[in-house]
Design a protein around this motif. Structure first.
Motif, short mmCIF file in Angstrom:
data_model
loop_
_atom_site.label_atom_id
_atom_site.label_comp_id
_atom_site.label_asym_id
_atom_site.label_seq_id
_atom_site.Cartn_x
_atom_site.Cartn_y
_atom_site.Cartn_z
N UNK A 68 -96.17 37.96 -28.22
CA UNK A 68 -97.57 37.54 -27.27
C UNK A 68 -97.09 36.84 -25.78
N UNK A 69 -96.15 35.94 -26.21
CA UNK A 69 -95.83 35.04 -24.94
C UNK A 69 -95.02 35.95 -23.94
N UNK A 70 -94.40 36.88 -24.39
CA UNK A 70 -93.70 37.84 -23.27
C UNK A 70 -94.91 38.57 -22.60
N UNK A 71 -95.84 39.06 -23.39
CA UNK A 71 -96.94 39.71 -22.78
C UNK A 71 -97.72 38.89 -21.66
N UNK A 72 -97.74 37.63 -22.02
CA UNK A 72 -98.43 36.64 -21.05
C UNK A 72 -97.56 36.50 -19.97
N UNK A 73 -96.34 36.43 -20.04
CA UNK A 73 -95.39 36.23 -18.82
C UNK A 73 -95.59 37.53 -18.34
N UNK A 74 -95.64 38.83 -18.53
CA UNK A 74 -95.71 39.99 -17.82
C UNK A 74 -96.93 40.13 -17.16
N UNK A 75 -98.10 39.41 -17.75
CA UNK A 75 -99.45 39.62 -17.33
C UNK A 75 -99.59 38.55 -16.05
N UNK A 76 -98.70 37.50 -16.24
CA UNK A 76 -98.66 36.40 -14.94
C UNK A 76 -98.02 37.17 -14.02
N UNK A 77 -96.82 37.79 -14.05
CA UNK A 77 -96.21 38.57 -12.92
C UNK A 77 -97.21 39.58 -12.45
N UNK A 78 -97.92 40.33 -13.01
CA UNK A 78 -98.76 41.36 -12.66
C UNK A 78 -99.93 40.68 -11.90
N UNK A 79 -100.50 39.53 -12.35
CA UNK A 79 -101.59 38.89 -11.54
C UNK A 79 -101.00 38.34 -10.26
N UNK A 80 -99.85 37.84 -10.32
CA UNK A 80 -99.23 37.33 -9.02
C UNK A 80 -99.12 38.55 -7.97
N UNK A 81 -98.87 39.47 -8.31
CA UNK A 81 -98.76 40.77 -7.35
C UNK A 81 -100.05 41.02 -7.14
N UNK A 82 -101.02 40.88 -7.85
CA UNK A 82 -102.49 41.36 -7.25
C UNK A 82 -102.83 40.37 -6.36
N UNK A 83 -102.75 38.90 -6.51
CA UNK A 83 -102.87 37.78 -5.57
C UNK A 83 -102.16 37.90 -4.40
N UNK A 84 -100.84 38.18 -4.53
CA UNK A 84 -99.90 37.86 -3.39
C UNK A 84 -99.01 39.40 -3.23
N UNK A 85 -99.50 40.13 -2.71
CA UNK A 85 -98.65 41.59 -2.84
C UNK A 85 -97.48 41.58 -2.25
N UNK A 86 -96.88 40.46 -1.41
CA UNK A 86 -95.66 40.75 -1.01
C UNK A 86 -94.61 40.01 -1.89
N UNK A 87 -94.91 39.57 -3.09
CA UNK A 87 -94.09 38.95 -3.93
C UNK A 87 -92.79 40.00 -4.14
N UNK A 88 -91.48 39.60 -4.09
CA UNK A 88 -90.59 40.38 -4.57
C UNK A 88 -90.04 40.24 -6.01
N UNK A 89 -89.85 39.12 -6.45
CA UNK A 89 -89.39 38.66 -7.72
C UNK A 89 -90.06 37.72 -8.50
N UNK A 90 -90.47 37.89 -9.64
CA UNK A 90 -90.74 36.86 -10.54
C UNK A 90 -90.06 36.61 -11.56
N UNK A 91 -89.56 35.25 -12.03
CA UNK A 91 -88.91 35.03 -13.08
C UNK A 91 -89.44 33.81 -13.93
N UNK A 92 -89.54 34.22 -15.20
CA UNK A 92 -90.09 33.24 -16.27
C UNK A 92 -89.20 33.13 -17.38
N UNK A 93 -88.41 32.28 -17.55
CA UNK A 93 -87.75 31.87 -18.97
C UNK A 93 -88.15 30.43 -19.34
N UNK A 94 -88.37 30.64 -20.79
CA UNK A 94 -88.60 29.36 -21.54
C UNK A 94 -87.72 29.05 -22.70
N UNK A 95 -87.27 27.96 -23.10
CA UNK A 95 -86.53 27.78 -24.16
C UNK A 95 -87.17 27.34 -25.33
N UNK A 96 -86.64 27.69 -26.54
CA UNK A 96 -87.19 27.31 -27.75
C UNK A 96 -86.11 26.60 -28.31
#
Length: 165
Positions: A68-96
């Protein structure tokens, strides 16, 4: 925002997402966000600090419901591209796992032609992650009598309660 529980969002190949036990590297995350079309790469580094609300913290332990966390990360990137279409790369890494004071717990990076959009998108990413991702942390406290105490906290609950976790 789309409901991340019902929608399945696929990541873009140019983006990078991870939940890992491995220590995070600023250089690696920056490189993953870099692109020749970028005019800016903004990186946010979340670290384990030595106190919370005046209590001495000696470590944090993170757990996540990874699918589920990975789906949230993917959705964040999709939302970012909706709000800011010029974004080239999105990187999200979290430690456990268990992290000591000073260790990096989360890295978010956004590469974009313009710095203002990169800053805004990076802030959106970390704020949304903290609010929506099924990630929990256990704070380990040092007591005056030499005993340890701990408590689990949803990272989203920190924001909702007004705490700056």
């Amino acid at each position: 925002m789309t409901n991340t529980l019902t929608a399945t969002v696929k990541p873009r190949s140019e983006d990078s997402f991870a939940i890992t036990f491995v220590p995070l590297s600023l250089e690696e995350i920056y490189a993953k966000a870099d692109d020749p079309a970028n005019g800016a790469v903004v990186v946010m580094s979340g670290m384990v600090r030595n106190n919370t609300d005046g209590q001495a913290v000696i470590a944090l332990e993170y757990q996540a419901y990874e699918p589920m966390a990975m789906q949230v990360f993917y959705q964040i990137a999709a939302d970012i591209r909706t709000f800011w279409p010029d974004i080239n790369r999105v990187v999200i890494h979290h430690r456990i796992g268990r992290l000591q004071v000073g260790e990096i717990s989360v890295l978010v990076a956004v590469g974009c032609p313009h710095r203002s959009e990169a800053f805004e998108a990076c802030r959106y990413a970390i704020d949304t992650l903290k609010h929506n991702a099924p990630i929990w942390k256990k704070e380990w406290y040092s007591e005056l009598d030499g005993k340890l105490s701990s408590s689990w906290v949803s990272i989203g609950a920190c924001e909702q309660s007004g705490q700056n976790c």
